[in-house]
Scaffold this motif. Structure first.
Motif, PDB file in Angstrom:
ATOM      1  N   UNK A 153    -106.435 -10.721 -70.744  1.00 16.15           N
ATOM      2  CA  UNK A 153    -105.932  -9.727 -71.598  1.00 16.15           C
ATOM      3  C   UNK A 153    -105.185  -8.555 -70.941  1.00 16.15           C
ATOM      4  N   UNK A 154    -104.428  -7.897 -71.730  1.00 17.67           N
ATOM      5  CA  UNK A 154    -103.530  -6.779 -71.388  1.00 17.67           C
ATOM      6  C   UNK A 154    -103.862  -5.289 -71.962  1.00 17.67           C
ATOM      7  N   UNK A 155    -104.254  -4.495 -70.887  1.00 16.24           N
ATOM      8  CA  UNK A 155    -104.461  -3.170 -71.224  1.00 16.24           C
ATOM      9  C   UNK A 155    -103.283  -2.140 -71.049  1.00 16.24           C
ATOM     10  N   UNK A 156    -103.224  -0.979 -71.419  1.00 14.61           N
ATOM     11  CA  UNK A 156    -102.143   0.053 -71.175  1.00 14.61           C
ATOM     12  C   UNK A 156    -102.816   1.148 -70.913  1.00 14.61           C
ATOM     13  N   UNK A 157    -102.774   1.366 -69.545  1.00 16.26           N
ATOM     14  CA  UNK A 157    -103.155   2.764 -68.977  1.00 16.26           C
ATOM     15  C   UNK A 157    -104.544   3.015 -69.492  1.00 16.26           C
ATOM     16  N   UNK A 158    -105.507   2.385 -69.110  1.00 21.01           N
ATOM     17  CA  UNK A 158    -106.869   2.573 -69.459  1.00 21.01           C
ATOM     18  C   UNK A 158    -107.381   3.770 -68.747  1.00 21.01           C
ATOM     19  N   UNK A 159    -108.162   4.666 -69.483  1.00 23.17           N
ATOM     20  CA  UNK A 159    -108.723   5.884 -68.913  1.00 23.17           C
ATOM     21  C   UNK A 159    -110.073   5.998 -68.675  1.00 23.17           C
ATOM     22  N   UNK A 160    -110.661   5.630 -69.614  1.00 18.33           N
ATOM     23  CA  UNK A 160    -112.330   5.878 -69.451  1.00 18.33           C
ATOM     24  C   UNK A 160    -113.002   4.748 -70.033  1.00 18.33           C
ATOM     25  N   UNK A 161    -114.137   4.647 -69.197  1.00 15.20           N
ATOM     26  CA  UNK A 161    -115.290   3.296 -69.678  1.00 15.20           C
ATOM     27  C   UNK A 161    -116.635   4.001 -69.618  1.00 15.20           C
ATOM     28  N   UNK A 162    -117.294   2.985 -70.307  1.00 15.63           N
ATOM     29  CA  UNK A 162    -118.872   3.603 -70.367  1.00 15.63           C
ATOM     30  C   UNK A 162    -119.369   2.272 -70.881  1.00 15.63           C
ATOM     31  N   UNK A 163    -120.780   2.098 -70.497  1.00 17.24           N
ATOM     32  CA  UNK A 163    -121.471   0.870 -70.919  1.00 17.24           C
ATOM     33  C   UNK A 163    -122.320   1.552 -72.327  1.00 17.24           C
ATOM     34  N   UNK A 164    -122.314   0.650 -73.472  1.00 13.45           N
ATOM     35  CA  UNK A 164    -123.118   0.829 -74.475  1.00 13.45           C
ATOM     36  C   UNK A 164    -124.588   0.516 -74.381  1.00 13.45           C
ATOM     37  N   UNK A 165    -125.429   0.911 -75.293  1.00  9.93           N
ATOM     38  CA  UNK A 165    -126.991   0.601 -75.338  1.00  9.93           C
ATOM     39  C   UNK A 165    -126.919  -0.838 -75.540  1.00  9.93           C
ATOM     40  N   UNK A 166    -125.932  -1.511 -75.931  1.00 12.50           N
ATOM     41  CA  UNK A 166    -126.060  -3.107 -75.926  1.00 12.50           C
ATOM     42  C   UNK A 166    -125.540  -3.873 -74.711  1.00 12.50           C
ATOM     43  N   UNK A 167    -125.200  -2.957 -73.705  1.00 16.79           N
ATOM     44  CA  UNK A 167    -124.800  -3.207 -72.531  1.00 16.79           C
ATOM     45  C   UNK A 167    -123.273  -3.882 -72.448  1.00 16.79           C
ATOM     46  N   UNK A 168    -122.696  -3.694 -73.371  1.00 13.77           N
ATOM     47  CA  UNK A 168    -121.213  -4.234 -73.465  1.00 13.77           C
ATOM     48  C   UNK A 168    -120.555  -2.790 -72.691  1.00 13.77           C
ATOM     49  N   UNK A 169    -119.277  -3.247 -72.170  1.00 11.30           N
ATOM     50  CA  UNK A 169    -118.403  -2.570 -71.527  1.00 11.30           C
ATOM     51  C   UNK A 169    -117.248  -2.029 -72.577  1.00 11.30           C
ATOM     52  N   UNK A 170    -117.196  -0.494 -72.823  1.00  7.66           N
ATOM     53  CA  UNK A 170    -116.229  -0.102 -74.000  1.00  7.66           C
ATOM     54  C   UNK A 170    -115.303   0.786 -72.971  1.00  7.66           C
ATOM     55  N   UNK A 171    -113.904   0.373 -73.204  1.00  5.27           N
ATOM     56  CA  UNK A 171    -112.897   0.953 -72.641  1.00  5.27           C
ATOM     57  C   UNK A 171    -112.067   1.615 -73.546  1.00  5.27           C
ATOM     58  N   UNK A 172    -111.625   3.107 -73.084  1.00  8.00           N
ATOM     59  CA  UNK A 172    -110.518   3.621 -73.805  1.00  8.00           C
ATOM     60  C   UNK A 172    -109.021   3.294 -73.385  1.00  8.00           C
ATOM     61  N   UNK A 173    -108.517   2.607 -74.062  1.00  8.86           N
ATOM     62  CA  UNK A 173    -107.353   1.790 -73.791  1.00  8.86           C
ATOM     63  C   UNK A 173    -106.100   2.698 -74.542  1.00  8.86           C
ATOM     64  N   UNK A 174    -106.005   3.891 -73.792  1.00  6.26           N
ATOM     65  CA  UNK A 174    -105.308   4.810 -74.355  1.00  6.26           C
ATOM     66  C   UNK A 174    -103.782   4.777 -74.705  1.00  6.26           C
ATOM     67  N   UNK A 175    -103.349   4.072 -73.865  1.00  3.52           N
ATOM     68  CA  UNK A 175    -101.901   3.608 -74.085  1.00  3.52           C
ATOM     69  C   UNK A 175    -101.628   2.778 -75.282  1.00  3.52           C
TER      70      UNK A 175
END
Length: 354
Positions: A153-175
């Motif tokens: 996959x392609x992202x554009x200038x991701x800035x923040x990450x956090x793991x949710x209670x489900x264990x999945x990775x969430x990414x602020x793909x701000x660009x």
């Protein structure tokens, strides 16, 4: 009743002023030094995201230093990854290269994830093998790959990450003005929120199909709701995961530094770039362009100034409200309620003890 309200107000003010801010790491001089010695005597280079690790050390990334470092409970600083060179080299952690790492988070298994902004990827440090690998993104900026492997996959200038209670990775793909989600067990990436184009986010709108404007930083509360600070939007939202709707919590949308001690919805924010939810539900913001820490009181819905004066500087230890800071980015609430701050342009890590 008026006397009672006055008493409560005085108690609230006293609780804020009873806090003390300390320098936890950094001399204030930009650079790289100090490994193996006291963290307060080390030179740092733009500390951004920070978090406490499973071994009780505080870990942080250096945005321009291109390194990941840690401070052990005895106050000693160590580099755990990054050669200091700009690049995108995986492999042994000591030789790996980064390109403006923004934030770090620990997965449940103890591995450390790094969002590597200018490389447009998320990377993983295997903490047992001390090996760095790229787990999200191709290294090229773009918006593609939903429904497929995160490594393609392609992202554009991701800035923040956090793991949710489900264990999945969430990414602020701000660009791309979206939040992406990666199911680590399958490696599949999807768009969780946002449309790919910036736009208004009305209160009560559905999580799916509603625009976001500069999704910069995210965290989760104990109920599993996602909290988001928008950089260009100058607002804070709560994603009610169970109901599938977005709630507008703070910020008028205009950039500014107003509304302290008043309703959070009527306040102006100034490019918030860090968010952390405390166990009691209070939400702390690194309000970067106002050089301050501000807090949304979960009980009253009011916005409070916790640290900083609104002016850029390198203030002294002591009273948080008299301590100038300089474009802070990272913010982390510890288990005991202490607040750690990546005071980026001051090249220090600070901690507020309440």
């Amino acid at each position: 009743m008026n006397k009672f309200l006055t008493f409560v107000t005085l108690l609230a003010c006293q609780s804020i002023h009873a806090a003390t801010i300390y320098t936890f790491a950094g001399t204030g001089e930009k650079g790289f030094s100090g490994d193996g010695g006291k963290a307060t005597e080390a030179r740092l280079n733009n500390p951004f995201g920070l978090v406490r690790g499973p071994n009780n050390a505080i870990y942080f990334c250096e945005y321009e230093g291109q390194r990941i470092r840690k401070i052990t409970p005895d106050g000693i600083i160590h580099t755990i990854a990054g050669s200091g060179k700009v690049g995108h080299e995986d492999g042994p952690a000591a030789r790996a290269s980064f390109n403006l790492p923004h934030e770090i988070r620990f997965a449940r298994n103890g591995d450390l994830f790094v969002v590597d902004m200018r490389n447009h990827v998320v990377r993983k440090i295997d903490m047992k093998k001390r090996i760095v690998s790229t787990i999200v993104g191709t290294g090229k900026a773009g918006y593609s790959g939903d429904g497929g492997s995160a490594t393609r996959a392609q992202l554009k200038m991701p800035h923040s990450i956090q793991f949710g209670p489900d264990g999945h990775l969430y990414i602020c793909d701000i660009g791309n003005h979206v939040i992406r989600r990666v199911v680590l067990k399958t490696g599949i990436i999807t768009t969780y929120a946002g449309t790919g184009k910036p736009g208004a986010t009305p209160d009560g709108s559905p999580i799916k199909g509603t625009p976001l404007k500069g999704p910069r930083s995210l965290d989760f509360d104990k109920e599993g709701n996602l909290w988001l600070a928008t950089r260009e939007g100058n607002q804070v939202f709560k994603f009610d995961v169970r109901k599938g709707v977005i709630r507008h919590i703070a910020g008028t949308g205009k950039k500014g530094f107003s509304g302290n001690n008043g309703p959070a919805l009527e306040a102006t924010l100034s490019g918030p770039k860090g968010i952390a939810v405390a166990p009691n539900g209070n939400v702390y913001l690194a309000d970067t362009e106002s050089h301050s820490v501000r807090m949304i009181d979960a009980r009253t819905g009011r916005l409070e100034l916790i640290a900083g004066t609104g002016e850029k500087g390198d203030g002294p230890d002591g009273d948080p409200l008299k301590c100038q800071m300089a474009r802070l980015h990272g913010i982390f609430i510890d288990a005991d309620g202490s607040l750690f701050i990546g005071d980026s342009a001051a090249h220090k890590i600070r901690v507020i003890r309440f």
